[in-house]
Design an enzyme around this catalytic site. Structure first.
Site, PDB file in Angstrom:
ATOM      1  N   ASP A  89       0.878  -1.171  -0.022  1.00 39.04           N
ATOM      2  CA  ASP A  89       0.047  -0.127  -0.092  1.00 39.04           C
ATOM      3  C   ASP A  89       0.865   1.297   0.043  1.00 39.04           C
ATOM      4  O   ASP A  89       2.059   1.237   0.173  1.00 39.04           O
ATOM      5  CB  ASP A  89      -0.988  -0.003   1.019  1.00 39.04           C
ATOM      6  N   ASN A 118      -7.087  -1.548  14.204  1.00 36.33           N
ATOM      7  CA  ASN A 118      -8.516  -1.530  14.234  1.00 36.33           C
ATOM      8  C   ASN A 118      -8.720  -2.845  13.179  1.00 36.33           C
ATOM      9  O   ASN A 118      -9.808  -2.843  12.843  1.00 36.33           O
ATOM     10  CB  ASN A 118      -8.929  -0.492  13.428  1.00 36.33           C
ATOM     11  N   HIS A 174      -7.092  -3.570  10.388  1.00 33.84           N
ATOM     12  CA  HIS A 174      -6.646  -3.426   8.844  1.00 33.84           C
ATOM     13  C   HIS A 174      -5.786  -4.446   8.454  1.00 33.84           C
ATOM     14  O   HIS A 174      -4.666  -4.701   9.228  1.00 33.84           O
ATOM     15  CB  HIS A 174      -6.905  -2.181   8.376  1.00 33.84           C
ATOM     16  N   GLU A 231      -9.516  -0.937   5.331  1.00 32.23           N
ATOM     17  CA  GLU A 231     -10.229  -0.657   6.840  1.00 32.23           C
ATOM     18  C   GLU A 231     -11.313  -1.330   7.008  1.00 32.23           C
ATOM     19  O   GLU A 231     -12.068  -1.819   5.845  1.00 32.23           O
ATOM     20  CB  GLU A 231     -10.502   0.817   6.622  1.00 32.23           C
TER      21      GLU A 231
END
Ligand code: GLP
Length: 247
Positions: free
Chosen positions: A67, A134, A136, A141
């Site tokens: 990414d 979280n 991801h 996400e």
């Protein structure tokens, strides 16, 4: 699924190197997706050390960065391109290195090209991954479609708040380009790394919670060839649970 629980971050990194080296030597992998973040830093350092000693060879391997922030100049110190180049890609003899370019204003064609490139190369043989706090993976996400492809995503405030600490110049971008869950899940094998107490809840959820879009990492539980390498701190909740089951 194989799970290795190592005593600490140092041993986790050594274990990941050992496993990775074995996989490389099996000659069954060519296209490998590599992550950024703090977790794999020592793993990369140890790989580079081995390479310098002539004990590992990447000459048949194509590296794919997972990414990148958007917009982002490739040579910015905050870019994932800079990170992967300085921690790994430029320090070893990879055959090919690929990444998403966060400075291409035409992000649609940037994502399409990366998706097509991965397909043209025959897909990923392996993806090495960290876990966001979280849940991801890459920058997929919570809420990401399980069949999502390479695309532009808006980052959650939780991610922005955490990553701001690692970010040096100016305001952190709200967007990122990322391989989708589809590209990651289609990798023939996965190596998932997690270190520290802050990851313990996500490790617990990953192993025990529902498989859902709210926790992108959870889908990896369905992967047929995944190994999970974590340290004791990241494993603290699962170890407690195991003790409860035994007692
Ligand atoms: C980043 C990256 C992920 C990485 C994750 C965890 O934002 N997009 O690919 O796995 O967050 O990072 P860390 O290892 O620093 O906890």
């Amino acid at each position: 699924m194989k799970i290795f629980i190592e005593k600490n971050y140092e041993l986790l990194s050594s274990k990941a190197v050992l496993r990775f080296k074995k996989i490389l030597e099996s000659k069954k992998v060519k296209n490998i997706a590599f992550p950024t973040g703090n977790t794999p830093k020592l793993f990369y350092r140890k790989l580079v050390e081995l390479y310098k000693k002539g004990k590992i060879d990447f000459s048949k391997i194509s590296g794919f960065l997972i990414d990148e922030y958007y917009p982002m100049k490739k040579d910015s110190k905050d870019s994932f391109n800079y990170y992967i180049s300085n921690n790994f890609f430029a320090l070893v003899n990879l055959k090919e290195k690929y990444s998403l370019n966060g400075s291409n204003l035409d992000f649609i064609s940037e994502c399409r090209s990366y998706k097509e490139l991965i397909e043209k190369k025959g897909g990923l043989d392996m993806a090495i991954l960290g876990i966001g706090e979280n849940g991801h993976i890459g920058f997929n996400e919570p809420g990401s479609e399980l069949n999502s492809r390479v695309r532009l995503v808006e980052l959650k405030n939780t991610t922005l708040d955490l990553n701001r600490a690692k970010y040096e110049a100016g305001p952190i971008p709200r967007y990122a380009l990322t391989m989708g869950i589809y590209e990651i899940f289609r990798a023939k094998r996965i190596m998932l790394l997690a270190s520290g107490k802050s990851k313990s809840e996500r490790v617990w959820d990953f192993l025990n919670g529902p498989i859902s879009r709210d926790l992108p990492v959870s889908v990896l539980r369905l992967h047929p060839d995944i190994e999970v390498i974590i340290d004791k701190e990241a494993a603290v909740l699962i170890e407690d649970k195991i003790m409860n089951l035994i007692n």
